[in-house]
Design a protein around this motif. Structure first.
Motif, PDB file in Angstrom:
ATOM      1  N   TYR A 140      32.102 -69.573  -9.265  1.00  0.00           N
ATOM      2  CA  TYR A 140      31.355 -68.360  -9.644  1.00  0.00           C
ATOM      3  C   TYR A 140      31.480 -67.303  -8.569  1.00  0.00           C
ATOM      4  O   TYR A 140      31.674 -66.127  -8.862  1.00  0.00           O
ATOM      5  N   ILE A 141      31.358 -67.748  -7.313  1.00  0.00           N
ATOM      6  CA  ILE A 141      31.449 -66.792  -6.209  1.00  0.00           C
ATOM      7  C   ILE A 141      32.846 -66.177  -6.185  1.00  0.00           C
ATOM      8  O   ILE A 141      33.009 -64.972  -6.010  1.00  0.00           O
ATOM      9  N   LYS A 179      32.026 -75.634 -14.204  1.00  0.00           N
ATOM     10  CA  LYS A 179      32.442 -74.915 -13.004  1.00  0.00           C
ATOM     11  C   LYS A 179      31.463 -75.136 -11.861  1.00  0.00           C
ATOM     12  O   LYS A 179      30.283 -75.389 -12.074  1.00  0.00           O
ATOM     13  N   GLU A 226      29.775 -73.856  -8.031  1.00  0.00           N
ATOM     14  CA  GLU A 226      29.257 -72.613  -7.439  1.00  0.00           C
ATOM     15  C   GLU A 226      30.367 -71.780  -6.811  1.00  0.00           C
ATOM     16  O   GLU A 226      30.418 -70.565  -6.952  1.00  0.00           O
ATOM     17  N   ASP A 276      34.830 -65.850  -8.770  1.00  0.00           N
ATOM     18  CA  ASP A 276      34.880 -64.944  -9.932  1.00  0.00           C
ATOM     19  C   ASP A 276      34.308 -63.576  -9.576  1.00  0.00           C
ATOM     20  O   ASP A 276      34.908 -62.547  -9.878  1.00  0.00           O
TER      21      ASP A 276
END
Lengths: 99, 206
Positions: free
Chosen positions: B7-8, B2, B4, B10
Protein backbone atom coordinates in the motif's frame (compact mmCIF):
# COMPACT_ATOMS: atom_id res chain seq x y z
CA UNK A 1 -15.11 -5.18 -11.78
CA UNK A 2 -15.92 -5.24 -8.13
CA UNK A 3 -14.69 -3.61 -5.00
CA UNK A 4 -12.84 -6.09 -2.83
CA UNK A 5 -13.43 -6.59 0.88
CA UNK A 6 -10.90 -4.03 2.00
CA UNK A 7 -12.46 -1.27 -0.10
CA UNK A 8 -9.80 -1.30 -2.79
CA UNK A 9 -11.12 -1.21 -6.31
CA UNK A 10 -10.11 -4.14 -8.51
CA UNK A 11 -9.59 -1.80 -11.42
CA UNK A 12 -6.64 -0.25 -9.62
CA UNK A 13 -4.78 -3.45 -8.84
CA UNK A 14 -2.60 -3.04 -11.89
CA UNK A 15 0.33 -0.66 -11.65
CA UNK A 16 -0.31 0.69 -15.13
CA UNK A 17 -3.98 1.47 -14.48
CA UNK A 18 -3.12 3.15 -11.18
CA UNK A 19 -0.50 5.20 -13.03
CA UNK A 20 -2.97 6.24 -15.73
CA UNK A 21 -5.49 7.39 -13.15
CA UNK A 22 -2.83 9.29 -11.16
CA UNK A 23 -1.64 11.13 -14.25
CA UNK A 24 -5.18 11.94 -15.37
CA UNK A 25 -6.08 13.17 -11.88
CA UNK A 26 -3.76 16.16 -12.25
CA UNK A 27 -4.03 16.80 -16.01
CA UNK A 28 -7.14 17.81 -17.95
CA UNK A 29 -6.21 15.71 -20.95
CA UNK A 30 -3.27 13.51 -21.89
CA UNK A 31 -2.66 11.90 -25.26
CA UNK A 32 -1.69 8.29 -25.84
CA UNK A 33 1.98 8.85 -26.60
CA UNK A 34 2.53 11.05 -23.54
CA UNK A 35 0.94 8.38 -21.34
CA UNK A 36 3.18 5.78 -22.94
CA UNK A 37 6.25 7.87 -22.19
CA UNK A 38 5.21 8.55 -18.60
CA UNK A 39 4.44 4.93 -17.79
CA UNK A 40 7.18 3.33 -19.88
CA UNK A 41 4.98 0.58 -21.28
CA UNK A 42 4.39 -0.84 -24.76
CA UNK A 43 1.59 0.30 -27.06
CA UNK A 44 -0.36 -2.94 -26.71
CA UNK A 45 -0.03 -3.10 -22.95
CA UNK A 46 -1.18 0.48 -22.48
CA UNK A 47 -4.04 0.10 -24.98
CA UNK A 48 -5.46 -2.91 -23.17
CA UNK A 49 -5.34 -1.17 -19.80
CA UNK A 50 -6.94 1.95 -21.25
CA UNK A 51 -9.68 -0.14 -22.77
CA UNK A 52 -10.37 -1.74 -19.39
CA UNK A 53 -10.64 1.67 -17.71
CA UNK A 54 -12.85 2.90 -20.56
CA UNK A 55 -15.14 -0.09 -20.12
CA UNK A 56 -15.87 0.75 -16.48
CA UNK A 57 -16.31 4.41 -17.54
CA UNK A 58 -13.49 5.70 -15.37
CA UNK A 59 -11.91 7.47 -18.32
CA UNK A 60 -13.24 9.05 -21.48
CA UNK A 61 -11.71 9.21 -24.94
CA UNK A 62 -11.53 12.16 -27.27
CA UNK A 63 -10.47 11.45 -30.82
CA UNK A 64 -9.28 14.14 -33.19
CA UNK A 65 -6.87 14.66 -36.06
CA UNK A 66 -3.66 16.66 -35.94
CA UNK A 67 -2.09 17.08 -39.38
CA UNK A 68 -4.32 14.30 -40.62
CA UNK A 69 -2.84 11.92 -38.06
CA UNK A 70 -5.23 10.48 -35.50
CA UNK A 71 -4.66 11.82 -32.01
CA UNK A 72 -6.35 10.19 -29.03
CA UNK A 73 -6.69 12.04 -25.78
CA UNK A 74 -7.88 10.63 -22.49
CA UNK A 75 -9.55 12.32 -19.57
CA UNK A 76 -10.99 11.27 -16.22
CA UNK A 77 -14.75 10.98 -15.87
CA UNK A 78 -16.68 12.04 -12.75
CA UNK A 79 -17.19 8.39 -11.97
CA UNK A 80 -13.47 7.73 -12.35
CA UNK A 81 -12.57 10.64 -10.11
CA UNK A 82 -14.84 9.34 -7.38
CA UNK A 83 -13.47 5.80 -7.68
CA UNK A 84 -9.89 7.06 -7.58
CA UNK A 85 -10.56 9.21 -4.50
CA UNK A 86 -12.30 6.30 -2.77
CA UNK A 87 -9.32 4.12 -3.59
CA UNK A 88 -6.93 6.65 -2.06
CA UNK A 89 -9.05 6.88 1.10
CA UNK A 90 -9.14 3.10 1.34
CA UNK A 91 -5.34 2.92 1.02
CA UNK A 92 -5.00 5.57 3.69
CA UNK A 93 -7.33 3.72 6.04
CA UNK A 94 -5.52 0.42 5.52
CA UNK A 95 -2.14 1.91 6.31
CA UNK A 96 -3.53 3.61 9.42
CA UNK A 97 -5.16 0.41 10.66
CA UNK A 98 -1.89 -1.50 10.27
CA UNK A 99 -0.14 0.86 12.62
CA UNK B 1 -3.82 -10.27 0.34
CA UNK B 2 -1.58 -7.28 -0.03
CA UNK B 3 0.78 -6.21 2.71
CA UNK B 4 1.25 -2.79 4.24
CA UNK B 5 4.45 -2.33 2.25
CA UNK B 6 2.46 -2.73 -0.96
CA UNK B 7 0.00 0.00 0.00
CA UNK B 8 2.79 2.37 0.90
CA UNK B 9 4.51 1.58 -2.40
CA UNK B 10 1.21 2.18 -4.24
CA UNK B 11 0.83 5.60 -2.64
CA UNK B 12 4.44 6.50 -3.38
CA UNK B 13 3.89 5.56 -6.99
CA UNK B 14 0.68 7.58 -7.25
CA UNK B 15 2.40 10.61 -5.80
CA UNK B 16 5.40 10.29 -8.12
CA UNK B 17 3.16 9.89 -11.18
CA UNK B 18 1.06 12.92 -10.24
CA UNK B 19 4.19 14.99 -9.85
CA UNK B 20 6.01 13.69 -12.91
CA UNK B 21 2.97 14.17 -15.15
CA UNK B 22 2.21 17.71 -14.01
CA UNK B 23 5.48 19.32 -12.97
CA UNK B 24 8.69 20.09 -14.82
CA UNK B 25 11.45 19.15 -12.40
CA UNK B 26 14.51 19.03 -14.61
CA UNK B 27 15.48 22.64 -14.00
CA UNK B 28 18.80 22.76 -12.19
CA UNK B 29 19.87 25.25 -9.56
CA UNK B 30 23.08 25.73 -11.52
CA UNK B 31 21.09 27.29 -14.36
CA UNK B 32 20.03 30.03 -11.94
CA UNK B 33 23.54 30.55 -10.63
CA UNK B 34 25.01 30.77 -14.15
CA UNK B 35 22.26 33.14 -15.36
CA UNK B 36 22.99 35.34 -12.34
CA UNK B 37 26.72 35.41 -13.07
CA UNK B 38 26.12 36.32 -16.74
CA UNK B 39 23.76 39.12 -15.66
CA UNK B 40 26.28 40.57 -13.19
CA UNK B 41 29.04 40.40 -15.81
CA UNK B 42 26.72 42.08 -18.30
CA UNK B 43 25.85 44.88 -15.89
CA UNK B 44 29.56 45.39 -15.18
CA UNK B 45 30.41 45.57 -18.91
CA UNK B 46 27.52 47.94 -19.58
CA UNK B 47 28.56 50.24 -16.75
CA UNK B 48 32.33 50.23 -17.22
CA UNK B 49 32.92 49.80 -20.94
CA UNK B 50 29.71 50.98 -22.57
CA UNK B 51 29.23 53.85 -20.16
CA UNK B 52 25.58 52.90 -19.66
CA UNK B 53 24.12 55.15 -16.97
CA UNK B 54 20.40 55.53 -17.53
CA UNK B 55 19.63 58.31 -15.10
CA UNK B 56 16.55 59.65 -16.71
CA UNK B 57 13.29 58.28 -17.96
CA UNK B 58 13.54 59.72 -21.43
CA UNK B 59 16.32 59.73 -24.00
CA UNK B 60 15.93 61.03 -27.49
CA UNK B 61 16.74 58.30 -30.00
CA UNK B 62 17.84 60.80 -32.62
CA UNK B 63 19.90 63.24 -30.55
CA UNK B 64 23.33 62.57 -29.10
CA UNK B 65 23.18 59.90 -26.45
CA UNK B 66 25.74 59.50 -23.67
CA UNK B 67 26.04 55.81 -24.43
CA UNK B 68 25.77 53.45 -27.36
CA UNK B 69 22.25 52.09 -27.08
CA UNK B 70 22.66 49.51 -29.85
CA UNK B 71 25.63 47.94 -28.08
CA UNK B 72 23.80 47.83 -24.75
CA UNK B 73 20.82 46.10 -26.36
CA UNK B 74 23.13 43.66 -28.15
CA UNK B 75 24.80 42.90 -24.83
CA UNK B 76 21.45 42.30 -23.13
CA UNK B 77 20.32 39.95 -25.91
CA UNK B 78 23.62 38.03 -25.75
CA UNK B 79 23.20 37.53 -22.01
CA UNK B 80 19.63 36.35 -22.48
CA UNK B 81 20.69 33.79 -25.10
CA UNK B 82 23.60 32.57 -22.95
CA UNK B 83 21.37 32.18 -19.87
CA UNK B 84 18.67 30.35 -21.83
CA UNK B 85 21.25 28.13 -23.56
CA UNK B 86 22.81 27.16 -20.24
CA UNK B 87 19.39 26.43 -18.71
CA UNK B 88 18.36 24.22 -21.64
CA UNK B 89 21.72 22.40 -21.68
CA UNK B 90 21.68 21.71 -17.92
CA UNK B 91 18.03 20.62 -17.97
CA UNK B 92 18.78 18.30 -20.87
CA UNK B 93 21.65 16.71 -18.96
CA UNK B 94 19.53 16.36 -15.84
CA UNK B 95 16.57 14.88 -17.71
CA UNK B 96 18.67 12.27 -19.49
CA UNK B 97 20.30 11.36 -16.18
CA UNK B 98 16.84 10.62 -14.77
CA UNK B 99 15.85 8.81 -17.94
CA UNK B 100 13.24 11.39 -18.83
CA UNK B 101 12.73 13.33 -22.00
CA UNK B 102 13.32 17.07 -21.83
CA UNK B 103 10.63 17.98 -24.31
CA UNK B 104 7.72 16.38 -22.45
CA UNK B 105 4.15 17.66 -22.00
CA UNK B 106 5.03 19.49 -18.77
CA UNK B 107 7.93 21.29 -20.41
CA UNK B 108 5.51 22.42 -23.12
CA UNK B 109 2.97 23.60 -20.53
CA UNK B 110 5.70 25.42 -18.63
CA UNK B 111 6.86 27.28 -21.74
CA UNK B 112 3.32 28.01 -22.90
CA UNK B 113 2.44 29.54 -19.54
CA UNK B 114 5.50 31.82 -19.72
CA UNK B 115 4.96 32.82 -23.34
CA UNK B 116 2.12 35.35 -23.03
CA UNK B 117 3.70 37.60 -20.37
CA UNK B 118 7.13 37.33 -22.00
CA UNK B 119 5.98 38.17 -25.54
CA UNK B 120 3.75 41.03 -24.34
CA UNK B 121 6.60 42.36 -22.20
CA UNK B 122 9.10 42.01 -25.03
CA UNK B 123 6.91 43.93 -27.50
CA UNK B 124 6.19 46.63 -24.92
CA UNK B 125 9.89 47.06 -24.14
CA UNK B 126 10.67 47.30 -27.85
CA UNK B 127 8.03 50.03 -28.21
CA UNK B 128 9.48 51.87 -25.20
CA UNK B 129 12.96 51.78 -26.76
CA UNK B 130 11.58 53.11 -30.06
CA UNK B 131 9.83 55.92 -28.17
CA UNK B 132 13.05 56.71 -26.31
CA UNK B 133 11.71 55.68 -22.91
CA UNK B 134 14.92 53.84 -22.01
CA UNK B 135 14.39 54.29 -18.28
CA UNK B 136 11.39 51.96 -18.37
CA UNK B 137 13.25 49.04 -19.96
CA UNK B 138 14.66 47.67 -16.69
CA UNK B 139 11.44 47.97 -14.62
CA UNK B 140 9.36 46.42 -17.41
CA UNK B 141 11.74 43.54 -18.03
CA UNK B 142 11.77 42.71 -14.30
CA UNK B 143 7.97 43.02 -14.08
CA UNK B 144 7.10 40.85 -17.07
CA UNK B 145 9.79 38.27 -16.28
CA UNK B 146 8.37 38.07 -12.75
CA UNK B 147 4.83 37.67 -14.08
CA UNK B 148 5.98 34.90 -16.43
CA UNK B 149 7.68 33.03 -13.58
CA UNK B 150 4.69 33.49 -11.30
CA UNK B 151 2.43 32.07 -14.01
CA UNK B 152 4.76 29.15 -14.74
CA UNK B 153 5.25 28.14 -11.11
CA UNK B 154 2.15 25.97 -11.38
CA UNK B 155 4.11 23.58 -13.55
CA UNK B 156 7.38 23.43 -11.65
CA UNK B 157 8.96 23.90 -8.22
CA UNK B 158 6.99 26.08 -5.84
CA UNK B 159 10.10 28.23 -5.21
CA UNK B 160 9.67 29.68 -8.70
CA UNK B 161 6.57 31.49 -7.43
CA UNK B 162 8.62 33.29 -4.76
CA UNK B 163 11.29 34.05 -7.37
CA UNK B 164 8.59 35.55 -9.60
CA UNK B 165 7.12 37.65 -6.80
CA UNK B 166 10.59 38.94 -5.90
CA UNK B 167 11.17 40.06 -9.50
CA UNK B 168 7.74 41.74 -9.60
CA UNK B 169 8.43 43.67 -6.38
CA UNK B 170 11.87 44.74 -7.65
CA UNK B 171 10.25 45.78 -10.94
CA UNK B 172 7.72 47.96 -9.16
CA UNK B 173 10.34 49.59 -6.93
CA UNK B 174 12.63 50.26 -9.89
CA UNK B 175 9.74 51.91 -11.77
CA UNK B 176 9.91 54.61 -9.12
CA UNK B 177 13.72 54.80 -8.82
CA UNK B 178 14.39 54.85 -12.56
CA UNK B 179 17.86 56.35 -12.07
CA UNK B 180 19.04 53.17 -10.34
CA UNK B 181 17.97 50.98 -13.27
CA UNK B 182 21.27 49.19 -13.79
CA UNK B 183 21.57 48.46 -10.09
CA UNK B 184 18.09 46.93 -10.01
CA UNK B 185 18.91 44.96 -13.14
CA UNK B 186 22.02 43.52 -11.49
CA UNK B 187 20.03 42.82 -8.34
CA UNK B 188 16.99 41.22 -10.01
CA UNK B 189 18.66 39.21 -12.76
CA UNK B 190 22.01 38.72 -11.04
CA UNK B 191 21.89 38.47 -7.27
CA UNK B 192 18.34 37.08 -6.99
CA UNK B 193 19.09 34.32 -9.54
CA UNK B 194 22.29 33.33 -7.74
CA UNK B 195 20.55 33.16 -4.35
CA UNK B 196 17.71 31.15 -5.89
CA UNK B 197 20.17 28.77 -7.61
CA UNK B 198 22.19 28.15 -4.44
CA UNK B 199 19.00 27.55 -2.45
CA UNK B 200 17.68 25.06 -5.04
CA UNK B 201 20.98 23.23 -5.25
CA UNK B 202 21.11 22.92 -1.49
CA UNK B 203 17.49 21.83 -1.14
CA UNK B 204 17.20 19.32 -3.99
CA UNK B 205 20.71 17.94 -4.06
CA UNK B 206 20.74 14.17 -4.23
Amino acid sequence: MKISLDGLHKAFESKVRLGVMSALAVNDRIDFSSLKELLEVTDGNLASHLKALEKVEFIGVEKSFIDRKPNTKYFMTVKGKKAFNDHLSALEKLIKSHK
Amino acid sequence: MKKEQDYIRDIAEIRSMMERSSKFLSLSGWAGIMAGIYALLGAYIAFTFLNFRPEELFYSTSGPSPFNLTKVILLAVTILIMALGTAVFLSYKRASKRNEKLWNPTAKQLLASMMVPLVVGGILILLMILKGLIGLVVPFSLLFYGLALFNASRYTYQEVKILGLTEIILGLISSWFVEYGLLFWALGFGVVHIIYGIHMNYKYKK
